[in-house]
Design an enzyme around this catalytic site. Structure first.
Site, PDB file in Angstrom:
ATOM      1  N   CYS A  72      29.461 -86.103  18.901  1.00 45.24           N
ATOM      2  CA  CYS A  72      30.545 -86.462  17.985  1.00 45.24           C
ATOM      3  C   CYS A  72      31.769 -85.589  18.220  1.00 45.24           C
ATOM      4  O   CYS A  72      32.907 -86.077  18.182  1.00 45.24           O
ATOM      5  CB  CYS A  72      30.074 -86.338  16.540  1.00 45.24           C
ATOM      6  SG  CYS A  72      28.896 -87.615  16.034  1.00 45.24           S
ATOM      7  N   HIS A 125      34.687 -55.505   0.411  1.00 41.74           N
ATOM      8  CA  HIS A 125      35.256 -54.754   1.517  1.00 41.74           C
ATOM      9  C   HIS A 125      34.755 -55.291   2.855  1.00 41.74           C
ATOM     10  O   HIS A 125      33.663 -55.862   2.954  1.00 41.74           O
ATOM     11  CB  HIS A 125      34.913 -53.273   1.381  1.00 41.74           C
ATOM     12  CG  HIS A 125      35.672 -52.589   0.283  1.00 41.74           C
ATOM     13  ND1 HIS A 125      35.655 -51.227   0.087  1.00 41.74           N
ATOM     14  CD2 HIS A 125      36.495 -53.079  -0.682  1.00 41.74           C
ATOM     15  CE1 HIS A 125      36.421 -50.906  -0.945  1.00 41.74           C
ATOM     16  NE2 HIS A 125      36.941 -52.023  -1.431  1.00 41.74           N
ATOM     17  N   GLU A 152      33.626 -53.805   5.457  1.00 39.32           N
ATOM     18  CA  GLU A 152      32.374 -53.224   5.946  1.00 39.32           C
ATOM     19  C   GLU A 152      31.160 -53.918   5.333  1.00 39.32           C
ATOM     20  O   GLU A 152      30.152 -54.144   6.012  1.00 39.32           O
ATOM     21  CB  GLU A 152      32.331 -51.724   5.635  1.00 39.32           C
ATOM     22  CG  GLU A 152      33.390 -50.905   6.343  1.00 39.32           C
ATOM     23  CD  GLU A 152      34.698 -50.823   5.564  1.00 39.32           C
ATOM     24  OE1 GLU A 152      35.532 -49.983   5.914  1.00 39.32           O
ATOM     25  OE2 GLU A 152      34.874 -51.604   4.590  1.00 39.32           O
ATOM     26  N   CYS A 206      35.254 -46.493   2.743  1.00 43.25           N
ATOM     27  CA  CYS A 206      35.269 -45.782   1.466  1.00 43.25           C
ATOM     28  C   CYS A 206      33.875 -45.201   1.210  1.00 43.25           C
ATOM     29  O   CYS A 206      32.941 -45.423   1.984  1.00 43.25           O
ATOM     30  CB  CYS A 206      35.677 -46.727   0.334  1.00 43.25           C
ATOM     31  SG  CYS A 206      34.433 -47.976  -0.067  1.00 43.25           S
TER      32      CYS A 206
END
Length: 383
Positions: A100, A257, A259, A287
């Site tokens: 497709c 965040h 991470e 952080c």
């Protein structure tokens, strides 16, 4: 002749929508593919001209798939409306299969006056090389008309609900994991299509000037390598970039965040027990909370080593130093990006179109100063 809108849609049952447009990345038992489409002129202020819902079975012959049903319908529709340029939008429960995708790519090449945007709830057989190649051809930006493919986020699910579902005035209620699944699928699609970052986005967010302000986004570029005969071999299928999800965007009320989005993605790769090295290049260092979660990850996955190169140190006046020390203590390599890392990211993750990396004034000096600061932070664990 100016076409007129024809409301030919028989609304979908809400239970059918909720069941089939579930964005859980891995699902079994859902063999029906739903395609909701809307046709408009390229005038952004214009109303829809037509809307349809198609369905088909994933294991049936390709000609019965909803994408092929759409192409047959649109060919007839186009004969009556051949004098304008049109914008077609799809909302599909599964992304197109190989056949497709190839057929849609051929259709777009033959009719350059049509642009197609495809919002997909889930990716179909995304781990198969032939499928990946077919989607890349369909979405190839250079060399001719192409489709734009995106993962459905909260807004697209809501739009599809409002336009195609018999909700009887009830609002769309997202599943609890919709945001997390969106992040996983978006990153996977980026890997599959080999998305590249805009040059301006890179230079703005990875600038390592210490007085940078107003940069509230975190970008994270990553690569994965596997140890084979004492040599680290790149796994290019697991290479890409992502960014943090801001609050109230894509269904994240509190945001997430970069991470943590990345840690959500890693189990999706299903890495075996061999030795792997994951390298991250981040616009900000982690952080405290993200550093803790990354430390927990490498403690629980001893066969995976983690290297983090940061452009800047994230200083939230909190416990960020403690977080970096814990991450370093648990085995992660943490360093500041220097010229070679910036150049590598530019060459690997940026749509540079042949242009070489141009360092900004003070790059080396800033990198040296930040490296000294990071070294002092990490050495403090022994004091």
């Amino acid at each position: 002749m100016k076409p007129h809108f024809r409301n030919t849609v028989e609304p979908m049952d809400p239970r059918t929508f909720v069941s089939n447009f579930n964005n859980r990345p891995i699902l079994s038992g859902l063999n029906t593919v739903w395609l909701c489409c809307e046709v408009k002129t390229k005038d952004p202020s214009g109303p829809p001209l037509d809307a349809k819902i198609f369905q088909g079975k994933v294991y049936s012959k390709a000609k019965y798939h909803p994408e092929m049903r759409f192409l047959r319908w649109f060919h007839k529709w186009r004969q009556l409306h051949h004098d304008q340029e049109y914008k077609v939008t799809w909302y599909v429960s599964w992304s197109p299969c190989t056949r497709c995708a190839n057929s849609v790519a051929t259709f777009l090449a033959k009719d350059p006056k049509v642009t197609l945007t495809i919002f997909v709830a889930r990716l179909y057989y995304f781990w198969k090389p032939d499928y990946q190649q077919a989607l890349r051809i369909l979405c190839q930006k250079r060399g001719g008309p192409h489709a734009t493919m995106k993962i459905m986020n909260y807004n697209e699910f809501q739009d599809c609900w409002n336009k195609f579902v018999d909700g009887r005035g009830k609002p769309f209620k997202p599943r609890n994991n919709l945001p997390k699944h969106y992040t996983l699928l978006q990153a996977t699609l980026g890997e599959l299509l080999r998305h590249l970052m805009d040059p301006g986005t890179f230079t703005s967010n990875f600038n390592n000037k210490p007085w940078v302000s107003g940069q509230h986004e975190t970008y994270l570029c990553y690569k994965v390598e596997r140890l084979h005969n004492d040599t680290w071999v790149p796994l290019n299928q697991h290479r890409g970039f992502l960014r943090n999800q801001a609050p109230n965007i894509h269904g994240f009320p509190k945001g997430r965040h970069a991470e943590l989005c990345f840690l959500d993605l890693i189990p999706f790769w299903k890495l075996d027990g061999q030795q792997y090295r994951v390298t991250c290049f981040t616009s900000w260092s982690p952080c405290f909370s993200c550093a803790q979660e990354m430390a927990k990850f490498i403690s629980n996955n001893e066969h995976v080593s983690l290297c983090i190169f940061a452009a800047r140190i994230y200083d939230d006046q909190g416990r960020y130093q403690e977080g970096l020390r814990a991450l370093h203590r648990d085995g992660a390599k943490i360093a500041m990006m220097n010229y070679s890392e910036f150049e590598y990211c530019w060459d690997t993750f940026v749509d540079r179109q042949g242009r070489p990396f141009q360092p900004w004034d003070g790059l080396d000096e800033h990198s040296q100063a930040l490296s000294g600061r990071l070294r002092a932070i990490l050495q403090n664990q022994e004091n």
